[in-house]
Motif scaffolding. Structure first.
Motif, mmCIF file in Angstrom:
data_model
loop_
_atom_site.group_PDB
_atom_site.id
_atom_site.type_symbol
_atom_site.label_atom_id
_atom_site.label_comp_id
_atom_site.label_asym_id
_atom_site.label_seq_id
_atom_site.Cartn_x
_atom_site.Cartn_y
_atom_site.Cartn_z
ATOM 1 N N SER A 1 1.531 9.471 5.983
ATOM 2 C CA SER A 1 2.593 8.715 5.324
ATOM 3 C C SER A 1 2.010 7.488 4.631
ATOM 4 O O SER A 1 0.964 6.969 5.011
ATOM 5 C CB SER A 1 3.637 8.283 6.352
ATOM 6 O OG SER A 1 3.079 7.387 7.271
ATOM 7 N N GLU A 2 2.729 7.030 3.608
ATOM 8 C CA GLU A 2 2.277 5.849 2.868
ATOM 9 C C GLU A 2 2.467 4.598 3.711
ATOM 10 O O GLU A 2 3.430 4.496 4.467
ATOM 11 C CB GLU A 2 3.048 5.736 1.554
ATOM 12 C CG GLU A 2 2.707 6.840 0.579
ATOM 13 C CD GLU A 2 3.427 6.710 -0.742
ATOM 14 O OE1 GLU A 2 4.064 5.683 -0.980
ATOM 15 O OE2 GLU A 2 3.344 7.657 -1.539
ATOM 16 N N THR B 1 0.114 -5.792 3.801
ATOM 17 C CA THR B 1 0.955 -4.848 4.544
ATOM 18 C C THR B 1 1.874 -5.613 5.483
ATOM 19 O O THR B 1 1.632 -6.777 5.804
ATOM 20 C CB THR B 1 0.104 -3.888 5.397
ATOM 21 O OG1 THR B 1 -0.636 -4.654 6.345
ATOM 22 C CG2 THR B 1 -0.836 -3.051 4.546
ATOM 23 N N ALA C 1 7.483 1.977 -3.915
ATOM 24 C CA ALA C 1 6.711 3.114 -4.422
ATOM 25 C C ALA C 1 5.458 2.588 -5.096
ATOM 26 O O ALA C 1 5.393 1.430 -5.500
ATOM 27 C CB ALA C 1 7.537 3.927 -5.414
ATOM 28 N N LEU D 1 1.135 4.101 -6.459
ATOM 29 C CA LEU D 1 0.083 5.108 -6.391
ATOM 30 C C LEU D 1 -0.390 5.209 -4.942
ATOM 31 O O LEU D 1 -0.870 4.213 -4.388
ATOM 32 C CB LEU D 1 -1.071 4.712 -7.318
ATOM 33 C CG LEU D 1 -2.225 5.691 -7.398
ATOM 34 C CD1 LEU D 1 -1.793 6.983 -8.080
ATOM 35 C CD2 LEU D 1 -3.391 5.049 -8.138
ATOM 36 N N PRO D 2 -0.257 6.356 -4.307
ATOM 37 C CA PRO D 2 -0.613 6.472 -2.889
ATOM 38 C C PRO D 2 -2.032 6.003 -2.560
ATOM 39 O O PRO D 2 -2.254 5.340 -1.555
ATOM 40 C CB PRO D 2 -0.433 7.965 -2.589
ATOM 41 C CG PRO D 2 0.589 8.420 -3.585
ATOM 42 C CD PRO D 2 0.309 7.604 -4.828
ATOM 43 N N GLU D 3 -2.990 6.331 -3.429
ATOM 44 C CA GLU D 3 -4.370 5.917 -3.160
ATOM 45 C C GLU D 3 -4.498 4.394 -3.160
ATOM 46 O O GLU D 3 -5.240 3.829 -2.360
ATOM 47 C CB GLU D 3 -5.328 6.525 -4.200
ATOM 48 C CG GLU D 3 -5.426 8.040 -4.141
ATOM 49 C CD GLU D 3 -4.357 8.769 -4.973
ATOM 50 O OE1 GLU D 3 -4.460 9.998 -5.077
ATOM 51 O OE2 GLU D 3 -3.433 8.128 -5.498
ATOM 52 N N TYR D 4 -3.778 3.734 -4.072
ATOM 53 C CA TYR D 4 -3.813 2.262 -4.114
ATOM 54 C C TYR D 4 -3.160 1.676 -2.865
ATOM 55 O O TYR D 4 -3.699 0.753 -2.256
ATOM 56 C CB TYR D 4 -3.112 1.740 -5.378
ATOM 57 C CG TYR D 4 -3.142 0.234 -5.465
ATOM 58 C CD1 TYR D 4 -4.266 -0.423 -5.940
ATOM 59 C CD2 TYR D 4 -2.058 -0.533 -5.037
ATOM 60 C CE1 TYR D 4 -4.317 -1.809 -6.003
ATOM 61 C CE2 TYR D 4 -2.104 -1.921 -5.095
ATOM 62 C CZ TYR D 4 -3.235 -2.549 -5.582
ATOM 63 O OH TYR D 4 -3.283 -3.913 -5.631
ATOM 64 N N LEU D 5 -2.015 2.215 -2.490
ATOM 65 C CA LEU D 5 -1.322 1.712 -1.303
ATOM 66 C C LEU D 5 -2.176 1.892 -0.053
ATOM 67 O O LEU D 5 -2.231 0.999 0.809
ATOM 68 C CB LEU D 5 0.032 2.405 -1.144
ATOM 69 C CG LEU D 5 0.996 2.257 -2.329
ATOM 70 C CD1 LEU D 5 2.300 2.991 -2.050
ATOM 71 C CD2 LEU D 5 1.246 0.796 -2.677
ATOM 72 N N ASN D 6 -2.858 3.012 0.046
ATOM 73 C CA ASN D 6 -3.761 3.240 1.181
ATOM 74 C C ASN D 6 -4.935 2.270 1.156
ATOM 75 O O ASN D 6 -5.383 1.797 2.200
ATOM 76 C CB ASN D 6 -4.246 4.689 1.209
ATOM 77 C CG ASN D 6 -3.152 5.640 1.645
ATOM 78 O OD1 ASN D 6 -2.301 5.307 2.458
ATOM 79 N ND2 ASN D 6 -3.155 6.835 1.077
#
Length: 110
Positions: A2-3, A64, A93, A95-100
């Motif tokens: 999950s994000e 976070t 919302a 970009l998932p890679e950026y959020l990770n």
């Protein structure tokens, strides 16, 4: 996977030197993955019953929800204002890679 629960934290400082010093410290302490130092702005607000006008520099801080308490504590210690603006907005919302990446960079280091 999950994000992560990402926040965008906004604060304003009296000058660019203070903004850059705080930005560097927050990233070095791993409480922020990235801090944008924005060009100057003019703020109008009421303080202690008087209308004030101030030239300021804003920071956009990516962190976070887990790291936020550490970030807020650090920001309160470093900030020159008696009552600093510290506003945290949820990122719904991205970009998932950026959020990770934000989540990885703000993990507490031992």
């Amino acid at each position: 996977m999950s994000e992560p629960d990402i926040l965008l934290v906004i604060t304003s400082l009296p000058d660019r030197a203070a903004a850059e010093r705080i930005a560097e410290t927050l990233v070095t302490e791993n409480v922020a993955a990235c801090v944008n130092v924005l060009p100057g702005c003019t703020s109008f607000y009421r303080w202690q019953g008087k209308l004030e006008r101030a030239d300021e520099v804003s920071l956009f801080i990516k962190t976070t929800r887990v790291a936020y308490p550490r970030l807020e504590s650090s920001l309160r210690k470093l900030h020159p204002y008696e009552l600093p603006e510290i506003i945290a907005l949820p990122v719904s919302a991205g970009l998932p890679e950026y959020l990770n990446w934000v989540a990885q960079e703000t993990q507490a280091r031992k």
